[in-house]
Scaffold this active site. Sequence first.
Site, PDB file in Angstrom:
ATOM      1  N   THR A   1      66.205   3.971 -40.041  1.00 33.02           N
ATOM      2  CA  THR A   1      65.786   3.169 -41.191  1.00 33.02           C
ATOM      3  C   THR A   1      66.084   1.693 -40.929  1.00 33.02           C
ATOM      4  O   THR A   1      67.025   1.374 -40.201  1.00 33.02           O
ATOM      5  CB  THR A   1      66.611   3.651 -42.410  1.00 33.02           C
ATOM      6  OG1 THR A   1      66.209   4.972 -42.689  1.00 33.02           O
ATOM      7  CG2 THR A   1      66.425   2.783 -43.631  1.00 33.02           C
TER       8      THR A   1
ATOM      9  N   GLY B   1      70.425  10.186 -47.224  1.00 28.95           N
ATOM     10  CA  GLY B   1      70.074   9.583 -48.498  1.00 28.95           C
ATOM     11  C   GLY B   1      70.631  10.288 -49.719  1.00 28.95           C
ATOM     12  O   GLY B   1      70.961   9.652 -50.723  1.00 28.95           O
TER      13      GLY B   1
ATOM     14  N   VAL C   1      62.388  12.468 -51.598  1.00 29.29           N
ATOM     15  CA  VAL C   1      62.610  11.018 -51.608  1.00 29.29           C
ATOM     16  C   VAL C   1      64.096  10.770 -51.398  1.00 29.29           C
ATOM     17  O   VAL C   1      64.933  11.381 -52.058  1.00 29.29           O
ATOM     18  CB  VAL C   1      62.140  10.383 -52.940  1.00 29.29           C
ATOM     19  CG1 VAL C   1      62.488   8.909 -52.988  1.00 29.29           C
ATOM     20  CG2 VAL C   1      60.632  10.573 -53.118  1.00 29.29           C
ATOM     21  N   GLY C   2      64.400   9.860 -50.465  1.00 32.66           N
ATOM     22  CA  GLY C   2      65.805   9.550 -50.172  1.00 32.66           C
ATOM     23  C   GLY C   2      66.296   8.352 -50.974  1.00 32.66           C
ATOM     24  O   GLY C   2      65.743   8.013 -52.029  1.00 32.66           O
TER      25      GLY C   2
END
Length: 354
Positions: free
Chosen positions: A220, A274, A249-250
């Site tokens: 990331t 996450g 979704v993180g």
Amino acid sequence: MFKQLGRCQLRRTSTVLSLLLVWTVMATSCKEESSPATRFGLVIHGGAGTITKEKMTEEMEAAYREALTGALILGHQTLAKGGSAVKTVELVIRRLEDSPLFNAAKGAVFTSTGTNELDASIMDGKTLNAGAVAAVKHIKNPITAARLVMEESPHVLLIGDGAEEFAREHDVEFVAPEYFYTDRRWKSYVKRKEKEVKRAAASTDEETGREVDGDEKYGTVGVAALDGSGNLAAGTSTGGTTFKRFGRVGDSPIIGAGTYADNRTCAVSGTGTGEYFIRFAIAHHISALMAYEGKSVQEACDIVIHEKLTGLGGDGGVIAIDWQGNIAFSFNTDGMYRGHVKGDGVAVVKIYGD
Ligand code: ASP
């Protein structure tokens, strides 16, 4: 008598003059030290994980160093020209998103169904306004879409088709899904899929199935910046975690988890598993420790990573810059791609646990 008075006045006048001189010198040097023009800076990351010298080839290390240094130089130039922290965060993240090296946009990891789903967010520390997109599949630079959500919509987070339709209305660049294909990430996906198949056949426990190389797992990108006007901003962009369930979704597009900025404290971007970052509101937690407990930015980052995150079994790291331009990093993984640059323009890049 007159002579005496005159001498006295003279002495008083010269004392006042010397005091004025001292004050002027002090005022000038204080101004130089805290001049906004020289106090700007930015700090970046390109993911944390099992990044060790032994696992790295010379070529890969050189490529990462070059990409991170280029991003820092771009950020420095933007800030030096008077660019805002928000603009700098967007531009630098776009640069990192275009690189196949990082798990963001171009180099994104694959979901369990072999697709790419991208998340990004940005926050303005001056207004506390924020924008984010999640699970987008065709946007070349999700960070730009996130900034548009912040500036051109009343919302903070748009997802999937809705986010893409909004981006299209704002002339954001779209690409075919194949654009996000890289051999390296596909190999990670295939390797992970084979593991999952074996695991299902042998019905081993779930933990074994989650073992992934740090390099496959993270990558990331994130940027936190302080501009010459004293404004902070932060942003984060990611493809998420390898083999994530589609629709997952993180933390990266979640304000307060993966990204946070407040002019009164600091700007933060995180990288790691996450789910833990969301549960601990990691990025906001750092700002809160500064605001409520008077911790320094480095102390706050260390508490959150080494006490909170590690305590719960999570892994990853954060980068931060405070309102005075102090820079902080903290991670509990072997390494984290990271770097910073201040007003003097000296770009510092680090990768390992040093
Ligand atoms: N934090 C990201 C996520 O969980 C992954 C990463 O930082 O590499 O989506």
